[in-house]
Design an enzyme around this catalytic site. Structure first.
Site, short mmCIF file in Angstrom:
data_model
loop_
_atom_site.label_atom_id
_atom_site.label_comp_id
_atom_site.label_asym_id
_atom_site.label_seq_id
_atom_site.Cartn_x
_atom_site.Cartn_y
_atom_site.Cartn_z
N GLU A 185 -1.58 -5.61 8.62
CA GLU A 185 -0.84 -4.92 9.66
C GLU A 185 -1.44 -5.19 11.04
OE1 GLU A 185 0.67 -1.02 7.09
OE2 GLU A 185 -0.42 -0.73 8.96
N GLU A 188 9.04 -3.38 11.00
CA GLU A 188 9.32 -2.06 10.44
C GLU A 188 9.73 -1.06 11.50
OE1 GLU A 188 7.50 1.39 7.50
OE2 GLU A 188 6.47 -0.54 7.69
N LYS A 236 -0.79 -9.47 3.00
CA LYS A 236 -0.17 -8.95 4.23
C LYS A 236 -1.16 -8.06 4.96
CE LYS A 236 3.25 -5.82 4.18
NZ LYS A 236 2.67 -4.69 4.98
N ASP A 274 0.83 -1.20 0.00
CA ASP A 274 0.00 0.00 0.00
C ASP A 274 0.86 1.25 0.00
OD1 ASP A 274 0.88 -0.11 2.61
OD2 ASP A 274 -1.11 -0.13 3.52
#
Length: 256
Positions: free
Chosen positions: A114, A181, A112, A44
């Site tokens: 989050e 991340e 994926k 994204d």
């Protein structure tokens, strides 16, 4: 032979580093695949490539369109597609519908999501049980930008423990890998050592099982990029110079 999610897990056991980058169209995907990238994320983060300020505005329809383009350019790499904001958080049914559309319509092999909070872990467990491979993502989660900003996460002991526990919970839910991340390198190392599935770092130091960056950052196409990015070339300058040269030649009637 196309790379599988199980191969990534085997590579962790073998100590083989995993190379990952993002792609948003056929041309970029074809180049990355030919260069030997193992995992291509239709992220994204493409929202910024398309001119949005954050990842939040991009839609599922846009992700589907670009993922199809990427799929057409790839022969070997594993393709993972992000579920965009508000296409999986409302309910398991919503997540199943969005993830199913991506696998069914694009030919990608995984999605994926989050977050590692309990409701998300439960959603991911049910997706995996339904046969949908899922990559997790903890630490800095850009879809939460208005809540946590873009700062490094996991710096306090409490925050570090939370991220570690989220990663463990995601592994137990069945993810085949986890993106870490913008967290401290020592925390990423601890998470990597604790898990049997591979960690893919972005701004998380050298100890992860693999690394991912946004390709437009790597190529110097982005106007600005995070401090942890290494820019390997400056295509903004190269492209600008080429177009300027073309413009001059056309106006001076030197081309064609």
């Amino acid at each position: 032979m196309a790379i599988t999610t199980q191969q990534l897990i085997q590579w962790k056991q073998q100590g083989r580093s995993i190379v990952a980058l993002t792609a948003w169209d056929y041309a970029i995907a074809q180049l990355l695949d030919a260069a030997g990238v193992d995992l291509i994320l239709v992220g994204d983060s493409m929202a910024v490539v398309l001119g949005y300020e954050t990842t939040l505005p991009i839609t599922l329809e846009e992700m589907l369109f670009h993922a199809k383009s990427v799929r057409r350019g790839v022969k070997r790499a594993l393709i993972v597609v992000d579920l965009p904001f508000l296409t999986y958080q409302e309910s398991f049914q919503q997540a199943m519908h969005s993830a199913g559309l991506i696998l069914k319509e694009t030919g990608a092999q995984a999605v994926k999501l989050e977050g590692g909070y309990p409701a998300m872990v439960e959603t991911i467990a049910r997706l995996v049980q339904a046969g949908i491979p899922v990559m997790g993502h903890v630490g800095l989660t850009p879809q939460s930008v208005h809540q946590i900003g873009l700062r490094q996460q996991g710096k306090s002991q409490e925050a570090a423990e939370r991220i570690l526990n989220e990663a463990i919970a995601l592994e137990q839910a069945g993810v085949f890998s986890i993106v870490l991340e913008h967290i401290p390198a020592d925390l990423a190392n601890l998470v990597t050592q604790k898990l049997s599935v591979p960690t893919i770092g972005i701004g998380a130091g050298p100890h992860c099982d693999g690394q991912i960056l946004v390709t437009s950052d790597v190529l110097g196409l982005s106007e600005k990029h995070p401090p942890f990015v290494k820019v390997y070339t400056n295509l903004r300058e190269t492209i600008t110079k080429a177009v300027q040269d073309y413009t001059v030649e056309v106006r001076e009637r030197k081309f064609p």
